[in-house]
Design a protein around this motif. Structure first.
Motif, PDB file in Angstrom:
ATOM      1  N   LEU A 137       0.851  -1.187   0.000  1.00 28.14           N
ATOM      2  CA  LEU A 137       0.000   0.000   0.000  1.00 28.14           C
ATOM      3  C   LEU A 137       0.888   1.237   0.000  1.00 28.14           C
ATOM      4  CD1 LEU A 137      -2.746  -0.833   2.689  1.00 28.14           C
ATOM      5  CD2 LEU A 137      -3.042  -0.787   0.203  1.00 28.14           C
ATOM      6  N   PRO A 138       0.425   2.320  -0.590  1.00 26.02           N
ATOM      7  CA  PRO A 138       1.199   3.567  -0.522  1.00 26.02           C
ATOM      8  C   PRO A 138       1.087   4.184   0.871  1.00 26.02           C
ATOM      9  CG  PRO A 138      -0.894   3.952  -1.621  1.00 26.02           C
ATOM     10  CD  PRO A 138      -0.801   2.457  -1.401  1.00 26.02           C
ATOM     11  N   ILE A 139       2.050   5.015   1.199  1.00 30.65           N
ATOM     12  CA  ILE A 139       2.011   5.721   2.473  1.00 30.65           C
ATOM     13  C   ILE A 139       1.042   6.885   2.364  1.00 30.65           C
ATOM     14  CG2 ILE A 139       3.334   7.024   4.165  1.00 30.65           C
ATOM     15  CD1 ILE A 139       5.791   5.481   3.297  1.00 30.65           C
ATOM     16  N   GLN A 140       0.052   6.912   3.242  1.00 30.23           N
ATOM     17  CA  GLN A 140      -0.917   8.005   3.278  1.00 30.23           C
ATOM     18  C   GLN A 140      -0.954   8.536   4.702  1.00 30.23           C
ATOM     19  OE1 GLN A 140      -4.539   6.207   1.798  1.00 30.23           O
ATOM     20  NE2 GLN A 140      -3.994   6.628  -0.322  1.00 30.23           N
ATOM     21  N   LEU A 148       8.225  11.683  10.035  1.00 25.12           N
ATOM     22  CA  LEU A 148       8.663  10.656  10.981  1.00 25.12           C
ATOM     23  C   LEU A 148       8.941   9.325  10.288  1.00 25.12           C
ATOM     24  CD1 LEU A 148       6.190  11.336  13.934  1.00 25.12           C
ATOM     25  CD2 LEU A 148       8.635  11.855  13.874  1.00 25.12           C
ATOM     26  N   LEU A 149       8.175   9.025   9.259  1.00 22.50           N
ATOM     27  CA  LEU A 149       8.313   7.748   8.558  1.00 22.50           C
ATOM     28  C   LEU A 149       9.450   7.738   7.542  1.00 22.50           C
ATOM     29  CD1 LEU A 149       4.558   6.898   7.902  1.00 22.50           C
ATOM     30  CD2 LEU A 149       6.110   5.696   9.452  1.00 22.50           C
ATOM     31  N   GLU A 150       9.854   8.902   7.090  1.00 27.86           N
ATOM     32  CA  GLU A 150      10.836   8.979   6.007  1.00 27.86           C
ATOM     33  C   GLU A 150      12.115   8.191   6.290  1.00 27.86           C
ATOM     34  OE1 GLU A 150      12.483   9.577   2.437  1.00 27.86           O
ATOM     35  OE2 GLU A 150      10.413   9.928   3.057  1.00 27.86           O
ATOM     36  N   PRO A 151      12.727   8.284   7.497  1.00 22.37           N
ATOM     37  CA  PRO A 151      13.935   7.487   7.750  1.00 22.37           C
ATOM     38  C   PRO A 151      13.697   5.986   7.636  1.00 22.37           C
ATOM     39  CG  PRO A 151      13.702   9.216   9.388  1.00 22.37           C
ATOM     40  CD  PRO A 151      12.415   9.174   8.629  1.00 22.37           C
ATOM     41  N   LEU A 152      12.520   5.533   8.039  1.00 25.01           N
ATOM     42  CA  LEU A 152      12.202   4.113   7.923  1.00 25.01           C
ATOM     43  C   LEU A 152      12.027   3.702   6.471  1.00 25.01           C
ATOM     44  CD1 LEU A 152       9.638   3.721  10.858  1.00 25.01           C
ATOM     45  CD2 LEU A 152      12.046   3.062  10.829  1.00 25.01           C
ATOM     46  N   VAL A 153      11.387   4.552   5.700  1.00 26.72           N
ATOM     47  CA  VAL A 153      11.201   4.256   4.283  1.00 26.72           C
ATOM     48  C   VAL A 153      12.552   4.138   3.582  1.00 26.72           C
ATOM     49  CG1 VAL A 153      10.281   5.143   2.108  1.00 26.72           C
ATOM     50  CG2 VAL A 153       8.926   5.324   4.214  1.00 26.72           C
ATOM     51  N   ARG A 154      13.467   5.046   3.913  1.00 22.01           N
ATOM     52  CA  ARG A 154      14.794   5.002   3.291  1.00 22.01           C
ATOM     53  C   ARG A 154      15.579   3.771   3.722  1.00 22.01           C
ATOM     54  NH1 ARG A 154      15.129  10.489   4.918  1.00 22.01           N
ATOM     55  NH2 ARG A 154      16.696   9.866   6.467  1.00 22.01           N
ATOM     56  N   PHE A 207      12.104  -3.108   7.077  1.00 23.11           N
ATOM     57  CA  PHE A 207      12.752  -1.944   7.626  1.00 23.11           C
ATOM     58  C   PHE A 207      14.099  -2.299   8.265  1.00 23.11           C
ATOM     59  CE2 PHE A 207       8.396   0.159   8.194  1.00 23.11           C
ATOM     60  CZ  PHE A 207       8.518   0.798   6.975  1.00 23.11           C
ATOM     61  N   GLY A 208      15.196  -1.929   7.639  1.00 24.97           N
ATOM     62  CA  GLY A 208      16.501  -1.938   8.262  1.00 24.97           C
ATOM     63  C   GLY A 208      17.068  -3.287   8.615  1.00 24.97           C
ATOM     64  N   THR A 209      16.666  -4.358   7.942  1.00 27.22           N
ATOM     65  CA  THR A 209      17.246  -5.679   8.205  1.00 27.22           C
ATOM     66  C   THR A 209      17.184  -6.501   6.943  1.00 27.22           C
ATOM     67  OG1 THR A 209      17.052  -7.690   9.525  1.00 27.22           O
ATOM     68  CG2 THR A 209      15.015  -6.574   8.998  1.00 27.22           C
ATOM     69  N   ASP A 210      17.951  -7.580   6.918  1.00 29.53           N
ATOM     70  CA  ASP A 210      17.959  -8.415   5.719  1.00 29.53           C
ATOM     71  C   ASP A 210      17.140  -9.677   5.922  1.00 29.53           C
ATOM     72  OD1 ASP A 210      21.279  -9.889   6.188  1.00 29.53           O
ATOM     73  OD2 ASP A 210      19.525  -9.768   7.471  1.00 29.53           O
ATOM     74  N   ALA A 211      16.281  -9.682   6.946  1.00 25.18           N
ATOM     75  CA  ALA A 211      15.412 -10.825   7.178  1.00 25.18           C
ATOM     76  C   ALA A 211      13.997 -10.337   7.392  1.00 25.18           C
ATOM     77  CB  ALA A 211      15.868 -11.618   8.412  1.00 25.18           C
ATOM     78  N   GLY A 212      13.032 -11.150   7.000  1.00 26.25           N
ATOM     79  CA  GLY A 212      11.642 -10.765   7.177  1.00 26.25           C
ATOM     80  C   GLY A 212      11.259 -10.777   8.638  1.00 26.25           C
ATOM     81  N   GLY A 213      10.282  -9.898   9.025  1.00 29.54           N
ATOM     82  CA  GLY A 213       9.801  -9.882  10.396  1.00 29.54           C
ATOM     83  C   GLY A 213       9.492  -8.533  10.818  1.00 29.54           C
TER      84      GLY A 213
END
Length: 213
Positions: A137-140, A148-154, A207-213
């Protein structure tokens, strides 16, 4: 405000004679009656799926689960309530390595499960957040939330893992036995049974890891 306790008809249906006592934490709607824990059903399709999965899951030396309890006539739910066996333990945020080991063992045990159909039906904030995280889903959001979400998205990175059902909130939903005992109990946000918040892992990114979860 005291939460509504399980009705007498529900206690009778589960064969419970003890007076229920409200448990701390979560939304405050979970009750203990002797060795049984009762809580209101939040999403019936998910509750029924979870009950069938946990009832059939073999015992493990690496994790514990609170087994679902049927009513005396064999149902998982009665009048909007579900029940599970009580599991002893205490939350311990200092034992995240133990939690991760238990989570790995648990995920291995359920790796062959097909994708739950109810995942497409949930519309609670946590499920929507999961879909946004996995780019379904897109971020709305308002400008402040977007900042606040931008660092997580990057920080999102590709994930190349097989898709499977996973525990949706391991760190905050486990209790542990005393140190020296490695058994971990997976519990949900109402401190009764395995987390009812499953999602798919290994879809595209996280977000920020190479494994799902």
């Amino acid at each position: 405000m005291t939460p509504s306790r399980s009705p007498e008809a529900v206690l009778t249906a589960f064969g419970i004679r003890a007076d229920p006592v409200v448990l701390p934490g979560g939304k405050g709607g979970t009750w203990r009656a002797d060795q049984v824990v009762l809580k209101p059903v939040e999403f019936l399709a998910e509750t029924l799926w979870r009950a069938e999965v946990l009832a059939a899951l073999p015992d493990s030396a690496e994790f514990r689960i609170a087994r679902p309890v049927r009513t005396l006539d064999g149902a998982w739910v009665i009048d909007g309530w579900e029940a599970s066996r009580l599991i002893e333990g205490v939350p311990d945020v200092g034992r995240q390595d133990d939690v991760l080991r238990a989570g790995t063992a648990f995920h291995t045990a359920i790796a062959s499960l097909p994708r739950p159909e109810f995942l497409d039906l949930r519309d609670d904030p946590w499920s929507i957040g999961d879909r946004v995280a996995w780019e379904e889903l897109p971020i709305q959001a308002c400008p402040l939330a977007l900042n606040l979400l931008e660092p997580l998205v990057r920080a999102r990175r590709p994930v190349n893992l097989a898709s499977q059902a996973v525990h949706g909130d391991l760190p905050g939903r486990c209790v542990t036995m005393p140190r020296g005992q490695d058994l971990i109990a997976q519990i949900d946000r109402c401190h009764s049974m395995i987390d009812d918040k499953f999602r798919e892992s290994g879809r595209r990114s996280c977000f920020g890891t190479d494994a799902g979860g």
